[in-house]
Scaffold this active site. Structure first.
Site: not given
Length: 598
Positions: A297, A441-443
């Site tokens: 992140r 992406y990655e949250g």
């Protein structure tokens, strides 16, 4: 053609003048992280990004990755594999990894400007080594002794790369719904079966092996996220003695067709009884995966920063070259047929917005890396705990805000180009497309917002928030009497008080109505980001008193700080109003009524 030159002057200002990196590194025990070493690392990183990676950015976008459906093999764009070989040869893969695992042992902060350069030069290429560092960290913490011995060295050396296999076709953020199964074989290995999607660098031709870290459920797993375990599943089977065997039964089923980052292989991965090993304890895989996820992140936040900086650079060059009309206050370049567009107020508004978000964001992101170094190498338990609380709190802010701002910056940069902005040859439209993906992406941004407010503020009782507010108040007390900083400190003090009040209000309201948290989270996140940036802009101005910089650089910093406080920081007013409006306007409309009258 889009160009990129690493902003070394500003990177050095943030590292050495703002964060005082050299004495901090010495204090934390990084004896080799001297100014001379760091300058050499920055210079070589800038050269590699400029000469090797940047020329391949357009190639990756136009050609992309290709899949041989018969074999499941993925071929990367022309030049990508050769660039990776140079990256490995240069020792970049082990730059910040501990020496006991074969790395160079430099601070995590040193890797941040290099990561920013890589992503600005060629984001799609940068995705291939992206998750290897996270895999190394997860295995170094949770892996067994033999797993560390067998997997870490080739990952650190760059001979192998890592992936993170979480998402499935029917479940994204709610991992408790995953269906991938892990059956014990009785010999210490497990048979992994299931399908994972959106797997970055899940298959490629750059390395000898790919190490997949896979979330799956054992037969006796409890329901929900409490029943998830983590497994290491290599592309080619690896025995406990380190020997590599035949191809494992895991393959790429298809490549996603995306709006951007075409040169990055985003794979559907099918595990068909693939051989894997349990990492950590059964049913506690999320703990290990979050080590990897939090690293990723922060890295994606740097992707947003890198794209923003490259877009700003190109817009600035164009604004100084493009002639269009005369300045409203009279010709500024009377020897030319028209003035360059940088003389026009609205162009300056866009350029200063870009500059303020990029340079402020750089300070914010690099500080998060320094807090990680304090967490891992602090002098005592108290410092390590403080570093952990701060980096944990800052991670969703860095990830979400720097990627959301990258959309604004790349679009403002396109706007500066006018009609040329959406023409392929100038490269701005590629940066804008790539930037949009980083928010997902990655949250997603919404997930980061819930993480910040729901977990970091409410569940953890605001440990990181309290430290951040303390930093702001300490700075304002120390600098409020200085004429140049008095106005900034006054605004920051009021915002710190408001930040605390909003947090208390939301805790009370969410206790009465659980929807209040979700309704406020996005605006709370953006409010937190803008206040954090204001803090770093004020600190940047304060740091100029002792910094050895050119007068024009200092003038630019002071002018941009003023612009930020007067033109960007007032956005917090809208976010506060939205937060305090509550959840009713969001939640009262019946779901069926959304489509009424269509």
């Amino acid at each position: 053609m889009s160009r990129y030159d690493a902003p070394l002057t500003d990177m050095r200002f943030v590292l050495f003048d703002l964060l005082k990196a050299e004495p901090e590194f010495a204090r934390l025990g990084f004896a080799d992280a001297t100014r001379d070493v760091l300058d050499a690392v920055l210079e070589e990183g800038a050269r590699f990004a400029r000469e090797v990676l940047a020329p391949l950015n357009r190639v990756g976008d136009e050609i992309g990755c290709t899949l041989d459906s018969a074999t499941g093999e993925v071929r990367t764009p022309p030049g990508f594999k050769e660039a990776y070989a140079q990256y490995v040869e240069g020792g970049w893969t082990g730059l910040v990894t501990a020496t006991e695992h074969g790395g160079q042992g430099l601070p995590h902060l040193v890797g941040f400007p290099i990561k920013e350069m890589v992503d600005a030069a060629n984001l799609a290429w940068g995705n291939f080594p992206l998750l290897s560092n996270g895999a190394v960290e997860a295995l170094s913490v949770y892996g067994t002794e033999w797993q560390r011995e067998v997997f870490l060295k080739p990952l650190v050396e760059g001979r192998w790369t890592g992936t993170m296999c979480l998402t499935e076709p029917h479940c994204g953020s709610d991992l408790g719904l995953l269906r991938t199964r892990a059956e014990p074989r009785g010999d210490g290995t497990y048979s992994i079966s299931g399908t994972k999607i959106f797997i970055t660098a899940g298959e490629h031709d750059m390395t000898d092996n790919i190490v997949h870290l896979v979330l799956a459920k054992l037969p006796d797993a409890p329901a929900g996220s409490r029943g998830i375990s983590l497994f290491v599943v290599p592309k080619f089977r690896v025995a406990q003695d380190g020997s590599t065997g035949e191809r494992n039964t895991v393959r790429c089923g298809s490549l996603e067709h995306k709006m951007g980052i075409h040169g990055s292989a985003t794979c559907v991965m099918n595990f068909d009884g693939a051989e894997g090993y349990l990492v950590g304890e059964p049913h506690k895989g999320l703990m290990a995966m979050f080590v990897m996820m939090n690293t990723a992140r922060l890295a994606v936040g740097l992707q947003g920063l890198g794209l923003s900086d490259r877009a700003f650079q190109n817009a600035l060059v164009y604004a100084n070259e493009r002639l269009q009309m005369r300045s409203a206050t009279g010709a500024k370049f009377p020897d030319k047929p028209a003035d360059p567009i940088i003389v026009h107020p609205d162009v300056r508004r866009m350029l200063l917005t870009c500059k303020s978000l990029v340079e402020g964001g750089r300070a914010l992101a690099y500080d998060a890396a320094l807090q990680y170094d304090r967490f891992t190498h602090g002098a005592d338990d108290a410092e390590r705990a403080e570093g952990e609380a701060l980096v944990s709190f800052l991670t969703p802010i860095v990830k979400a805000c720097l990627t959301e701002w990258s959309i604004e910056v790349t679009y403002d940069a396109m706007q500066c180009f006018g009609g040329h902005g959406y023409i392929h040859e100038h490269g701005l439209e590629q940066l804008a497309r790539d930037a949009r993906i980083t928010t997902l992406y990655e949250g997603t941004t919404g997930i980061q917002a819930l993480d910040l407010l729901g977990r970091k503020v409410f569940q953890l009782k605001g440990a990181g928030l309290k430290l951040m507010l303390g930093r702001i108040r300490d700075f304002c007390e120390a600098n409020g009497g200085k004429a140049e900083l008095a106005g900034y400190c006054s605004a920051l003090s009021e915002l710190a008080t408001q930040w605390q009040q909003l947090s208390v209000e939301l805790a009370q309201r969410s206790g009465e109505n659980a929807d209040e948290l979700g309704a406020a989270a996005y605006d709370y996140l953006l409010f937190s980001g803008y206040v954090s940036l204001a803090y770093w802009w004020a600190r940047s101005v304060a740091a100029l008193d002792e910094a050895q910089v050119q007068p024009a650089f200092a003038e630019g910093k002071r002018a941009t700080a003023r612009f930020y406080f007067e033109r960007i920081l007032p956005r917090t007013l809208a976010h506060v109003a939205a937060i305090r409006s509550g959840s009713a306007s969001l939640m009262t409309l019946d779901a069926a009524a959304f489509d009424a009258g269509r």
